[in-house]
Design an enzyme around this catalytic site. Structure first.
Site, short mmCIF file in Angstrom:
data_model
loop_
_atom_site.label_atom_id
_atom_site.label_comp_id
_atom_site.label_asym_id
_atom_site.label_seq_id
_atom_site.Cartn_x
_atom_site.Cartn_y
_atom_site.Cartn_z
N ILE A 31 -30.97 98.83 -26.85
CA ILE A 31 -31.81 97.87 -26.13
C ILE A 31 -31.54 97.91 -24.62
O ILE A 31 -32.41 97.52 -23.82
CB ILE A 31 -31.57 96.45 -26.69
CG1 ILE A 31 -32.75 95.54 -26.38
CG2 ILE A 31 -30.28 95.83 -26.19
CD1 ILE A 31 -32.73 94.21 -27.14
N HIS A 99 -20.77 101.95 -34.99
CA HIS A 99 -21.96 102.69 -34.56
C HIS A 99 -21.51 103.76 -33.57
O HIS A 99 -20.47 103.63 -32.92
CB HIS A 99 -22.97 101.76 -33.88
CG HIS A 99 -22.39 100.89 -32.82
ND1 HIS A 99 -21.69 99.74 -33.12
CD2 HIS A 99 -22.36 101.02 -31.47
CE1 HIS A 99 -21.27 99.19 -31.99
NE2 HIS A 99 -21.65 99.94 -30.98
P1 5GP Z 1 -20.78 98.58 -28.27
O1 5GP Z 1 -20.55 97.90 -26.95
O2 5GP Z 1 -20.42 97.65 -29.42
O3 5GP Z 1 -20.13 99.92 -28.39
O4 5GP Z 1 -22.32 98.88 -28.35
C1 5GP Z 1 -23.26 97.93 -28.73
C2 5GP Z 1 -24.59 98.42 -28.23
O5 5GP Z 1 -25.60 97.71 -28.89
C3 5GP Z 1 -24.79 98.20 -26.72
O6 5GP Z 1 -25.03 99.44 -26.09
C4 5GP Z 1 -25.97 97.26 -26.66
O7 5GP Z 1 -26.84 97.50 -25.58
C5 5GP Z 1 -26.65 97.48 -28.00
N1 5GP Z 1 -27.38 96.32 -28.49
C6 5GP Z 1 -26.96 95.03 -28.50
N2 5GP Z 1 -27.88 94.24 -29.05
C7 5GP Z 1 -28.91 95.05 -29.43
C8 5GP Z 1 -30.17 94.80 -30.06
O8 5GP Z 1 -30.53 93.67 -30.41
N3 5GP Z 1 -30.98 95.88 -30.27
C9 5GP Z 1 -30.61 97.15 -29.91
N4 5GP Z 1 -31.48 98.12 -30.15
N5 5GP Z 1 -29.43 97.42 -29.31
C10 5GP Z 1 -28.58 96.38 -29.07
#
Ligand code: 5GP
Length: 113
Positions: A31, A99
């Protein structure tokens, strides 16, 4: 365990722009993209973080890498790309459903911030 944000996306309770799915993983656009291509590869199995992996998850992790490499080829990231998995707060993890980030389309820097 309550449903994670990504489980809600997988179950289509929340919207996302899907680019791939099979019986084990899904992939959709991030997103808040940090590169021209920024896709998240997410297992259907809700595993909070890498620390929670079991031996039975080994093939699933390999499958995630393989799917990422197939997507990179499909998206013609011929000059390279980066795969990232953040673990826990200090690793920069914000969504606690494991992820893999597929980032590409620009020059990456090292070390990461
Ligand atoms: P992390 O910081 O946990 O490695 O990555 C989480 C990712 O999820 C971030 O890059 C963030 O932008 C993405 N993200 C968070 N909320 C959403 C959402 O509602 N939809 C999508 N498509 N991505 C999301």
């Amino acid at each position: 365990m309550s449903d994670s944000l990504f489980t809600k996306i997988i179950q289509r309770e929340l919207d996302a722009e899907f680019v791939y799915e099979d019986d084990r993983v899904v992939a959709f656009h991030d997103i808040a993209p940090q590169a021209p291509v920024h896709i998240l590869i997410v297992p259907r199995k809700q595993i909070p973080m890498l620390d929670d992996l079991n031996e039975e998850d080994e093939a699933l992790m390999g499958h995630m890498v393989y799917v990422a490499s197939k997507l990179a080829r499909t998206l013609k990231l011929d000059h390279g790309y980066r795969l990232v998995m953040n673990c826990n707060h200090q690793g920069g993890q914000t969504v606690f459903h494991i992820h893999m980030h597929l980032l590409g389309g620009r020059q990456m820097q090292w070390p990461p911030g």
